[in-house]
Design a protein around this motif. Structure first.
Motif, PDB file in Angstrom:
ATOM      1  N   ARG A 179     101.941 -12.696 -53.037  1.00 46.63           N
ATOM      2  CA  ARG A 179     101.203 -13.483 -52.054  1.00 46.63           C
ATOM      3  C   ARG A 179      99.713 -13.221 -52.231  1.00 46.63           C
ATOM      4  N   ARG A 180      98.907 -14.130 -51.754  1.00 44.89           N
ATOM      5  CA  ARG A 180      97.471 -13.984 -51.916  1.00 44.89           C
ATOM      6  C   ARG A 180      96.752 -14.734 -50.802  1.00 44.89           C
ATOM      7  N   GLN A 181      95.572 -14.262 -50.504  1.00 41.87           N
ATOM      8  CA  GLN A 181      94.761 -14.838 -49.435  1.00 41.87           C
ATOM      9  C   GLN A 181      93.911 -15.982 -49.974  1.00 41.87           C
ATOM     10  N   GLN A 182      93.817 -17.030 -49.196  1.00 41.44           N
ATOM     11  CA  GLN A 182      92.903 -18.127 -49.504  1.00 41.44           C
ATOM     12  C   GLN A 182      91.872 -18.250 -48.388  1.00 41.44           C
ATOM     13  N   VAL A 183      90.646 -18.516 -48.773  1.00 39.43           N
ATOM     14  CA  VAL A 183      89.558 -18.679 -47.815  1.00 39.43           C
ATOM     15  C   VAL A 183      88.826 -19.969 -48.149  1.00 39.43           C
ATOM     16  N   HIS A 184      88.674 -20.834 -47.159  1.00 42.74           N
ATOM     17  CA  HIS A 184      87.947 -22.088 -47.337  1.00 42.74           C
ATOM     18  C   HIS A 184      86.709 -22.064 -46.442  1.00 42.74           C
ATOM     19  N   MET A 185      85.554 -22.359 -47.055  1.00 46.83           N
ATOM     20  CA  MET A 185      84.278 -22.279 -46.341  1.00 46.83           C
ATOM     21  C   MET A 185      83.500 -23.575 -46.510  1.00 46.83           C
ATOM     22  N   GLU A 186      83.005 -24.084 -45.420  1.00 49.20           N
ATOM     23  CA  GLU A 186      82.136 -25.258 -45.420  1.00 49.20           C
ATOM     24  C   GLU A 186      80.689 -24.802 -45.241  1.00 49.20           C
ATOM     25  N   PHE A 187      79.806 -25.322 -46.095  1.00 51.42           N
ATOM     26  CA  PHE A 187      78.393 -24.950 -46.038  1.00 51.42           C
ATOM     27  C   PHE A 187      77.545 -26.179 -45.709  1.00 51.42           C
ATOM     28  N   GLY A 188      76.544 -25.979 -44.874  1.00 50.43           N
ATOM     29  CA  GLY A 188      75.605 -27.029 -44.576  1.00 50.43           C
ATOM     30  C   GLY A 188      75.261 -27.061 -43.087  1.00 50.43           C
ATOM     31  N   PRO A 189      74.102 -27.616 -42.771  1.00 44.39           N
ATOM     32  CA  PRO A 189      73.134 -28.204 -43.703  1.00 44.39           C
ATOM     33  C   PRO A 189      72.396 -27.130 -44.508  1.00 44.39           C
ATOM     34  N   LEU A 190      72.106 -27.434 -45.779  1.00 42.68           N
ATOM     35  CA  LEU A 190      71.447 -26.499 -46.682  1.00 42.68           C
ATOM     36  C   LEU A 190      70.169 -27.111 -47.234  1.00 42.68           C
ATOM     37  N   THR A 191      69.213 -26.265 -47.508  1.00 40.96           N
ATOM     38  CA  THR A 191      68.017 -26.689 -48.218  1.00 40.96           C
ATOM     39  C   THR A 191      68.331 -26.774 -49.708  1.00 40.96           C
ATOM     40  N   ASP A 192      67.421 -27.327 -50.487  1.00 44.72           N
ATOM     41  CA  ASP A 192      67.607 -27.404 -51.933  1.00 44.72           C
ATOM     42  C   ASP A 192      67.768 -26.003 -52.535  1.00 44.72           C
ATOM     43  N   THR A 193      66.976 -25.057 -52.061  1.00 45.43           N
ATOM     44  CA  THR A 193      67.049 -23.688 -52.582  1.00 45.43           C
ATOM     45  C   THR A 193      68.387 -23.050 -52.266  1.00 45.43           C
ATOM     46  N   GLU A 194      68.893 -23.268 -51.066  1.00 45.41           N
ATOM     47  CA  GLU A 194      70.176 -22.700 -50.679  1.00 45.41           C
ATOM     48  C   GLU A 194      71.318 -23.323 -51.480  1.00 45.41           C
ATOM     49  N   MET A 195      71.250 -24.631 -51.706  1.00 44.74           N
ATOM     50  CA  MET A 195      72.270 -25.285 -52.513  1.00 44.74           C
ATOM     51  C   MET A 195      72.243 -24.780 -53.947  1.00 44.74           C
ATOM     52  N   THR A 196      71.058 -24.511 -54.458  1.00 42.21           N
ATOM     53  CA  THR A 196      70.938 -23.982 -55.817  1.00 42.21           C
ATOM     54  C   THR A 196      71.627 -22.633 -55.952  1.00 42.21           C
ATOM     55  N   ALA A 197      71.543 -21.796 -54.913  1.00 39.89           N
ATOM     56  CA  ALA A 197      72.204 -20.493 -54.948  1.00 39.89           C
ATOM     57  C   ALA A 197      73.711 -20.650 -55.068  1.00 39.89           C
ATOM     58  N   LEU A 198      74.287 -21.577 -54.328  1.00 38.88           N
ATOM     59  CA  LEU A 198      75.729 -21.812 -54.406  1.00 38.88           C
ATOM     60  C   LEU A 198      76.116 -22.458 -55.731  1.00 38.88           C
ATOM     61  N   ARG A 199      75.271 -23.357 -56.228  1.00 39.16           N
ATOM     62  CA  ARG A 199      75.554 -23.983 -57.512  1.00 39.16           C
ATOM     63  C   ARG A 199      75.535 -22.950 -58.634  1.00 39.16           C
ATOM     64  N   THR A 200      74.596 -22.012 -58.557  1.00 39.77           N
ATOM     65  CA  THR A 200      74.524 -20.939 -59.554  1.00 39.77           C
ATOM     66  C   THR A 200      75.761 -20.061 -59.504  1.00 39.77           C
ATOM     67  N   LEU A 201      76.201 -19.725 -58.297  1.00 43.97           N
ATOM     68  CA  LEU A 201      77.438 -18.958 -58.149  1.00 43.97           C
ATOM     69  C   LEU A 201      78.597 -19.700 -58.799  1.00 43.97           C
ATOM     70  N   TYR A 202      78.727 -20.970 -58.505  1.00 40.24           N
ATOM     71  CA  TYR A 202      79.841 -21.757 -59.020  1.00 40.24           C
ATOM     72  C   TYR A 202      79.835 -21.803 -60.552  1.00 40.24           C
ATOM     73  N   THR A 203      78.681 -22.080 -61.149  1.00 35.18           N
ATOM     74  CA  THR A 203      78.613 -22.181 -62.607  1.00 35.18           C
ATOM     75  C   THR A 203      78.823 -20.821 -63.276  1.00 35.18           C
ATOM     76  N   THR A 204      78.455 -19.736 -62.577  1.00 35.81           N
ATOM     77  CA  THR A 204      78.651 -18.396 -63.135  1.00 35.81           C
ATOM     78  C   THR A 204      80.124 -18.041 -63.233  1.00 35.81           C
ATOM     79  N   VAL A 205      80.882 -18.408 -62.237  1.00 27.86           N
ATOM     80  CA  VAL A 205      82.274 -17.942 -62.184  1.00 27.86           C
ATOM     81  C   VAL A 205      83.303 -19.006 -62.564  1.00 27.86           C
ATOM     82  N   LYS A 206      82.983 -20.273 -62.399  1.00 26.23           N
ATOM     83  CA  LYS A 206      84.012 -21.302 -62.549  1.00 26.23           C
ATOM     84  C   LYS A 206      84.302 -21.635 -64.005  1.00 26.23           C
ATOM     85  N   GLY A 207      83.260 -21.759 -64.822  1.00 25.11           N
ATOM     86  CA  GLY A 207      83.459 -22.195 -66.200  1.00 25.11           C
ATOM     87  C   GLY A 207      84.413 -21.307 -66.973  1.00 25.11           C
ATOM     88  N   ALA A 208      84.226 -20.003 -66.871  1.00 25.58           N
ATOM     89  CA  ALA A 208      85.084 -19.041 -67.566  1.00 25.58           C
ATOM     90  C   ALA A 208      86.133 -18.452 -66.639  1.00 25.58           C
TER      91      ALA A 208
END
Length: 255
Positions: A179-208
């Motif tokens: 078994r494993r835990q799932q967590v779903h998170m909604e973000f917003g409203p975000l500034t461009d800088t804040e969205m960039t931080a999440l986009r960087t996280l996603y590209t760092t971990v998702k591709g590989a």
């Protein structure tokens, strides 16, 4: 609620080529160097529990850290010593803090950012029923701690993975595998800088498909080690919105 924090596998200094890990004892088939690599089922295992078992980390040069975490461990709640130490020399005499036990994944968000070359995880668990200490993966580094958070009302649930076989007459035989835990998170409203931080996280971990440790509330007592399984989509209005779904790496058949 405080803010979310995370540390990704690529940003974990323990995994660097220049980092050396040794242990008080180690089973030849499960050496301390396994703590640097994935998957978390590739473990370090001690050969003794009667004496304190130390895991020594030498970064080669001072590295900053405000988090230590041990994933896929078998340390029990009756461990009499569970602490992190650090120092400018191998005696690690400059800094020490105790760690609160937690099943499968114990972690400590340090009281303040520390920077040392030498670190040590100390464990004394003489009543461990396995007769050895085992850890699958070690994180020791600096959390990314943004100044924004997900929306109030995040969703958490348990995903069950079962093996189901039906008889010739259609009667199911079901065996829970993990078994494993799932967590779903909604973000917003975000500034461009804040969205960039999440986009960087996603590209760092998702591709590989790199894993990360996530602290939904960095002042809290919960942490999860796993992977982002959702696609990254941005809703752009006057400000920006997105969501992330995180799934914990299996924590076995624990209850």
């Amino acid at each position: 609620m405080a803010y979310i924090s995370w540390l990704t596998h690529p940003d974990n200094p323990v995994t660097l080529a220049g980092t050396t890990i040794t242990a008080t004892t180690e089973n030849a088939s499960f050496p301390a160097s396994n703590l640097k690599i994935l998957p978390t089922t590739t473990v370090w295992r001690s050969t003794a529990i009667a004496s304190q078992q130390n895991i020594d980390i030498d970064f080669g040069s001072a590295k900053s850290a405000d988090l230590i975490a041990a994933v896929n461990h078998n340390v029990t709640s009756v461990a009499s010593v569970l602490q992190v130490r650090a120092g400018t020399t191998a005696s690690v005499a400059d800094f020490a803090e105790s760690i609160t036990w937690r099943e499968f994944l114990f972690f400590k968000r340090l009281s303040s950012q520390q920077s040392y070359r030498y670190w040590r995880l100390e464990i004394l668990n003489t009543l461990n029923p396995d007769s050895y200490i085992e850890i699958g993966y070690l994180l020791l580094g600096s959390l990314t701690s943004p100044t924004f958070n997900f929306q109030y009302g995040w969703t958490s649930g348990i995903d069950f993975v079962n093996l189901e076989v039906a008889s010739p007459y259609g009667v199911p035989n079901v065996d829970e595998k993990h078994r494993r835990q799932q967590v779903h998170m909604e973000f917003g409203p975000l500034t461009d800088t804040e969205m960039t931080a999440l986009r960087t996280l996603y590209t760092t971990v998702k591709g590989a498909r790199n894993p990360l440790i996530i602290l939904p509330d960095r002042e809290g007592s919960d942490a999860y080690f796993g992977r982002i399984i959702s696609q990254f989509n941005e809703r752009i209005e006057s400000q920006r919105y997105t969501s992330l779904t995180f799934e914990e790496d299996s924590y076995g058949n624990r209850r």
